[in-house]
Scaffold this motif. Sequence first.
Motif, PDB file in Angstrom:
ATOM      1  N   PRO A  31      -4.801  -2.180   8.032  1.00  0.00           N
ATOM      2  CA  PRO A  31      -6.169  -1.736   7.682  1.00  0.00           C
ATOM      3  C   PRO A  31      -6.427  -0.072   8.229  1.00  0.00           C
ATOM      4  CG  PRO A  31      -6.685  -3.800   7.994  1.00  0.00           C
ATOM      5  CD  PRO A  31      -5.214  -3.519   8.760  1.00  0.00           C
ATOM      6  N   SER A  32      -7.411   0.721   7.429  1.00  0.00           N
ATOM      7  CA  SER A  32      -7.921   1.803   7.917  1.00  0.00           C
ATOM      8  C   SER A  32      -8.528   1.662   9.138  1.00  0.00           C
ATOM      9  CB  SER A  32      -8.439   2.456   6.881  1.00  0.00           C
ATOM     10  OG  SER A  32      -7.959   2.837   5.802  1.00  0.00           O
ATOM     11  N   ASP A  40      -4.595   5.660   7.930  1.00  0.00           N
ATOM     12  CA  ASP A  40      -4.042   4.530   7.383  1.00  0.00           C
ATOM     13  C   ASP A  40      -2.477   4.227   8.318  1.00  0.00           C
ATOM     14  OD1 ASP A  40      -5.363   3.901   5.454  1.00  0.00           O
ATOM     15  OD2 ASP A  40      -4.566   5.131   4.207  1.00  0.00           O
ATOM     16  N   ARG A  41      -2.269   3.189   8.589  1.00  0.00           N
ATOM     17  CA  ARG A  41      -1.196   2.515   9.374  1.00  0.00           C
ATOM     18  C   ARG A  41      -0.568   1.549   8.529  1.00  0.00           C
ATOM     19  NH1 ARG A  41      -3.174   2.756  15.478  1.00  0.00           N
ATOM     20  NH2 ARG A  41      -3.042   4.827  15.792  1.00  0.00           N
ATOM     21  N   ASP A  50       1.003   8.123  11.620  1.00  0.00           N
ATOM     22  CA  ASP A  50      -0.410   7.850  10.952  1.00  0.00           C
ATOM     23  C   ASP A  50      -0.628   8.859   9.872  1.00  0.00           C
ATOM     24  OD1 ASP A  50      -0.973   5.838  12.951  1.00  0.00           O
ATOM     25  OD2 ASP A  50      -2.152   7.049  13.890  1.00  0.00           O
ATOM     26  N   ASP A  60     -10.074   8.991   9.339  1.00  0.00           N
ATOM     27  CA  ASP A  60      -9.902   7.752   8.951  1.00  0.00           C
ATOM     28  C   ASP A  60      -8.258   7.688   8.601  1.00  0.00           C
ATOM     29  OD1 ASP A  60     -12.390   6.601   8.656  1.00  0.00           O
ATOM     30  OD2 ASP A  60     -12.718   7.146   6.970  1.00  0.00           O
ATOM     31  N   ALA A  84      -6.303   9.777   6.011  1.00  0.00           N
ATOM     32  CA  ALA A  84      -6.982   9.110   4.728  1.00  0.00           C
ATOM     33  C   ALA A  84      -8.203  10.090   4.124  1.00  0.00           C
ATOM     34  CB  ALA A  84      -7.019   7.669   4.370  1.00  0.00           C
ATOM     35  N   LEU A 105       1.222   4.993   0.869  1.00  0.00           N
ATOM     36  CA  LEU A 105       0.574   5.818   1.854  1.00  0.00           C
ATOM     37  C   LEU A 105       0.956   7.453   1.353  1.00  0.00           C
ATOM     38  CD1 LEU A 105       1.062   4.515   5.062  1.00  0.00           C
ATOM     39  CD2 LEU A 105      -0.648   4.402   3.827  1.00  0.00           C
ATOM     40  N   MET A 139       0.844  -1.120  -0.056  1.00  0.00           N
ATOM     41  CA  MET A 139       0.058  -0.049  -0.018  1.00  0.00           C
ATOM     42  C   MET A 139       0.964   1.369   0.181  1.00  0.00           C
ATOM     43  SD  MET A 139      -2.769   1.184   3.033  1.00  0.00           S
ATOM     44  CE  MET A 139      -1.886   0.400   4.087  1.00  0.00           C
TER      45      MET A 139
END
Length: 71
Positions: A67-68, A63-64, A27, A61, A30, A3, A1
Amino acid sequence: MALDASNAVTRLKQYGEAEGAGLLVGDVVAAVNGRSLPRGTQLHDVLRRDFVLAGDTVRLDVDRLCPSLPF
């Protein structure tokens, strides 16, 4: 993914609401209040556009490396 690090959390107020809600440095935000942040959009511009003031509650929300997560 992949970011978009332009909206990565770089610092938190110690014992502040965001820290208490579980937000962590690193973090990546998103979405704000369910609306995705287009790539390259600055979080502070979205908050200003939506007339968010200090002390207001917003849903983020985040992202790490998992999952969100809603906050």
